[in-house]
Design an enzyme around this catalytic site. Structure first.
Site, PDB file in Angstrom:
ATOM      1  N   HIS A 486       0.836  -1.204   0.000  1.00 25.72           N
ATOM      2  CA  HIS A 486       0.000   0.000   0.000  1.00 25.72           C
ATOM      3  C   HIS A 486       0.875   1.260   0.000  1.00 25.72           C
ATOM      4  O   HIS A 486       0.737   2.128  -0.855  1.00 25.72           O
ATOM      5  CB  HIS A 486      -0.921  -0.017   1.222  1.00 25.72           C
ATOM      6  CG  HIS A 486      -1.792   1.191   1.348  1.00 25.72           C
ATOM      7  ND1 HIS A 486      -3.123   1.186   0.996  1.00 25.72           N
ATOM      8  CD2 HIS A 486      -1.534   2.458   1.753  1.00 25.72           C
ATOM      9  CE1 HIS A 486      -3.637   2.386   1.182  1.00 25.72           C
ATOM     10  NE2 HIS A 486      -2.686   3.179   1.655  1.00 25.72           N
ATOM     11  N   GLU A 487       1.779   1.310   0.972  1.00 21.93           N
ATOM     12  CA  GLU A 487       2.610   2.511   1.080  1.00 21.93           C
ATOM     13  C   GLU A 487       3.537   2.647  -0.123  1.00 21.93           C
ATOM     14  O   GLU A 487       3.842   3.753  -0.561  1.00 21.93           O
ATOM     15  CB  GLU A 487       3.411   2.501   2.393  1.00 21.93           C
ATOM     16  CG  GLU A 487       2.549   2.523   3.657  1.00 21.93           C
ATOM     17  CD  GLU A 487       1.479   3.607   3.674  1.00 21.93           C
ATOM     18  OE1 GLU A 487       1.693   4.667   3.036  1.00 21.93           O
ATOM     19  OE2 GLU A 487       0.422   3.403   4.288  1.00 21.93           O
ATOM     20  N   HIS A 490       1.702   4.388  -2.860  1.00 20.54           N
ATOM     21  CA  HIS A 490       1.812   5.849  -2.692  1.00 20.54           C
ATOM     22  C   HIS A 490       3.204   6.310  -3.130  1.00 20.54           C
ATOM     23  O   HIS A 490       3.360   7.346  -3.770  1.00 20.54           O
ATOM     24  CB  HIS A 490       1.643   6.232  -1.218  1.00 20.54           C
ATOM     25  CG  HIS A 490       0.237   6.205  -0.703  1.00 20.54           C
ATOM     26  ND1 HIS A 490      -0.805   6.847  -1.335  1.00 20.54           N
ATOM     27  CD2 HIS A 490      -0.288   5.644   0.417  1.00 20.54           C
ATOM     28  CE1 HIS A 490      -1.918   6.661  -0.617  1.00 20.54           C
ATOM     29  NE2 HIS A 490      -1.633   5.937   0.434  1.00 20.54           N
ATOM     30  N   HIS A 493       3.496   6.736  -6.718  1.00 16.94           N
ATOM     31  CA  HIS A 493       2.787   7.948  -7.134  1.00 16.94           C
ATOM     32  C   HIS A 493       3.729   9.153  -7.043  1.00 16.94           C
ATOM     33  O   HIS A 493       3.700  10.047  -7.887  1.00 16.94           O
ATOM     34  CB  HIS A 493       1.569   8.146  -6.221  1.00 16.94           C
ATOM     35  CG  HIS A 493       0.457   8.963  -6.802  1.00 16.94           C
ATOM     36  ND1 HIS A 493      -0.626   9.340  -6.050  1.00 16.94           N
ATOM     37  CD2 HIS A 493       0.259   9.493  -8.024  1.00 16.94           C
ATOM     38  CE1 HIS A 493      -1.449  10.058  -6.813  1.00 16.94           C
ATOM     39  NE2 HIS A 493      -0.933  10.163  -8.012  1.00 16.94           N
TER      40      HIS A 493
HETATM   41 ZN   LIG Z   1      -2.882   5.229   1.962  1.00 15.52          ZN
END
Ligand SMILES: [Zn+2]
Length: 702
Positions: A486-487, A490, A493
């Site tokens: 998940h991290e 990010h 991104h």
């Molecule tokens: Zn998040």
């Protein structure tokens, strides 16, 4: 900044020898000009902030006093170029506040938060500056702007407008006061929470270990070690400690004790109590909204989001709530049956849920977390997340040992694109320690931009995993592995960002869009192809056996009623806090109770974040009436991964290229809805979320 005569920008610092020696103010002679963490001391921050405020104010004054007619370059681009020193100092400071604080840093933080509001207020409410922005915004169609410039102008206008730049002087003065107070209260809230988390631990004696896996006990010893209690074993309120403990500790009394401490953080009537802080925050947010012409804070906050209105948010949450609650109630009955079968003569309580759910999962899916943990070493899962990024986006990772870090556990990688050019620097700080706040997050020390040459971003992932001990590697639970991906989503991104203007860089998107790249990336973590390659037993090196892999994937849908109820109730209460009059929540605990009764919350489940520990919405306003964002993004991520499934290849190059171009690299330079449709060819299908969570199927009997 174009030259004008207003201010002695650079001279203040250079004349002062103390400032000259300040590593935060010097050019950084490190590889990739990364922050020299080894030289930075707490006493460097306040003088550096003062210099940064001074420089930034001078840069803004130059724009305001520019006698030339406002144009894009002398106003919008000049704004984008301003405040470089401030973001440099602030990003290093806030990394330390969150990931490696100490009493000196926290003391400075108390001053900085209010000081920061005092600095920004006169900028964001500057009538002349806003006048220049409005003049450009009015003529935006005639300015010959690129798509990205148009988006930047619109975002800049919206940001100033929503900060109160168009208000009369009295209203502005009150807004300024409120902003400063809110900044202080947000900091107070997180300091209180950290305080309660640092204070509490529970020692495990020899007789307390029943049911606990060896790897868990090892990490409990590591936690004790971190707190100077070598030779002992403790559990803490960090999720990586608490969740596995509640899942496997056979001692019901210990589960109860630990659980109560966990859900009472910030609510203990001690110096760290957050109740009064919450009441004041809500009151001030309501006043802000009214000053700006909105009926509620939620209406104000959501106007600038994909969802647009509180009604749209409520609509999504209620749609998910009904099937999730029904599933949770069915699961509750199954858990109670299991207790009876085992000869237990008690009613299922909140501290029993995870324990019996884990037993039920072992029975239904013949699977428990502890069985897979030995296959999920942190190092291998890091390799998996990198390999996935290489296959999808062509970027590669090489570890560097020569880059200064804030704690010896932090690791650093140089990231290159397919042509071998530098793309980013990636920092991974994975282990829990008392100096780190709870949770997991991505942030940056420098954002990608191309305004004055290519700037490679410095991107961070911070987690709270349990460290391995006695030469054992750190072993992740399935939830931890998911958090890691998940991290890193990010992180991508931020790292793949390819925009010109800094304020549109990477994760500078709507909060209800920002979880798309992160949640979407989680999908690869649970793909057989990825697990078969990277999930290997830490002792034998054996790959994950096929049947365990199958059971693991099947088990992902297990207990989703509980997980969804825990989440959606938190999102609903966040919405209620910010749509009802602030006076309704003057007694926070009573408000929580009333709202949970209203939605029929099963009494054996608590909010994932009870109010006094709900840092997302009270440590600052980023997720205030925005906690639903995870679910809004999930509607998209569940649907988006379908594009790879439809292509029959989870690394399909054509789909991956669209994903890169439309989602991961475009930052805030395009409208998020348009970005999604460009990627998928249509708007997301809403049922994908319920299907992924297994909430469309009939519940199973025990
Ligand atoms: Zn998040």
């Amino acid at each position: 900044m174009s030259g004008t005569s207003v201010s002695p920008v650079a001279s203040k610092g250079l004349e002062n020898p103390l400032l000259k020696a300040n590593p935060l103010l010097k050019a950084w002679q490190t590889p990739f000009e990364t922050p020299p963490f080894d030289e930075i001391k707490p006493e460097h921050f306040m003088p550096a902030f003062e210099q940064a405020f001074f420089d930034h104010s001078a840069e803004i004054a130059a724009i305001v006093n520019d006698p030339a007619v406002p144009d894009f370059a002398n106003t919008i681009t000049a704004l984008e170029r301003s405040g470089k020193l401030l973001s440099r100092v602030a990003s290093v400071f806030y990394d330390l506040v969150s990931a490696h604080s100490n009493p000196a840093i926290l003391e400075i933080d108390k001053d900085v938060s209010s000081r920061m509001a005092r600095h920004w207020n006169p900028i964001m409410m500057n009538a002349v500056l806003f006048g220049r922005i409005v003049a450009l915004h009015d003529r935006r169609a005639e300015l010959g702007l690129t798509t990205e410039q148009m988006r930047l102008l619109e975002r800049t206008y919206t940001r100033f407008h929503r900060s109160g730049a168009g208000l009369d002087e009295d209203a502005k003065a009150r807004m300024a006061e409120i902003n400063e107070r809110l900044a202080h209260l947000g900091t107070t809230f997180s300091h209180h929470l950290l305080g309660d988390e640092q204070e509490w631990f529970m020692e495990l004696g020899e007789g307390d270990l029943d049911g606990l896996a060896e790897s868990f006990v090892a990490s409990a010893r590591a936690s004790a070690d971190e707190r100077g209690m070598t030779g002992k074993a403790i559990i803490t309120t960090s999720r990586s400690s608490m969740e596995p403990f509640l899942k496997s500790a056979a001692r019901r009394d210990l589960r109860e004790k630990a659980y109560k401490a966990f859900i009472q953080r910030g609510n203990n009537g001690n110096a760290n109590d957050n109740n009064d802080t919450i009441v004041e925050i809500l009151k001030l947010r309501e006043e802000t909204a009214k000053i700006l012409g909105f009926p509620t804070f939620a209406a104000y906050r959501l106007e600038d989001s994909m969802a647009k209105t509180p009604e749209a948010v409520r609509g999504l949450l209620e749609r998910v709530w009904k099937p999730a609650r029904a599933r949770a109630l069915a699961d509750r009955d199954a858990l109670q049956e299991l207790i009876a079968e085992e000869g237990g003569n008690f009613k299922l309580a909140a501290w029993d849920w995870r324990y019996y759910a884990e037993k039920l999962r072992q029975r239904r899916a013949n699977f428990d977390d502890a069985a897979i943990k030995p296959y999920l070493t942190l190092d291998n899962m890091i390799a998996a997340q990198f390999d996935t990024a290489t296959r999808l986006f062509g970027i590669t990772f090489a570890e560097r040992k020569d880059i200064p870090v804030w704690h010896p556990d932090v690791r650093v990688w140089e990231v290159k694109d397919a042509s071998g050019a530098l793309k980013a620097i990636f920092y991974g700080d994975y282990f829990a320690r008392p100096s780190k706040r709870s949770g997991a997050w991505m942030t940056s020390l420098r954002d990608q931009q191309k305004l004055d040459g290519d700037v490679a971003p410095l991107v961070l992932n911070i987690c709270n995993f349990a460290k391995g001990t006695d030469g054992q590697p750190s072993l992740l639970s399935p939830d931890d592995a998911r958090t890691l991906f998940h991290e890193f989503g990010h992180g991508l991104h931020g790292m793949l960002s390819n925009v010109t203007y800094p304020s549109l860089s990477g994760t500078s998107v709507f909060t209800d869009f920002v979880e798309l790249p992160s949640q979407l990336y989680e999908h690869w973590q649970e793909q057989p192809q990825v697990l078969q390659t990277f999930a290997r037993h830490y002792q034998t090196g054996e790959p994950l056996p096929d049947d365990l892999l199958k059971r693991f994937i099947a088990a992902r849908k297990f207990n989703q009623g509980f997980a969804t109820v825990e989440f959606v109730s938190s999102a609903l209460i966040d919405l209620e806090f910010h749509t009802q009059p602030a006076s309704a929540s003057a007694d926070v605990a009573a408000f929580e109770k009333k709202e949970l009764e209203k939605i029929g919350m099963p009494e054996e489940i608590a909010l994932r974040h009870r109010p006094t520990q709900f840092g997302h919405i009270f440590s600052g306003d980023h997720y205030a009436s925005g906690y639903y964002s995870y679910m809004w993004s999930e509607v998209m991520d569940a649907d988006a991964f379908g594009a790879f499934e439809e292509a029959g290849n989870i690394f399909d190059p054509a789909v991956a290229k669209r994903l890169h171009d439309d989602i991961y690299s475009s930052g805030g330079s395009v409208d998020p809805e348009a970005a999604y449709i460009a990627f998928r060819g249509r708007a997301p299908a809403p049922d994908a979320l319920l299907r992924r969570r297994g909430l469309l199927e009939e519940p199973e009997a025990a």
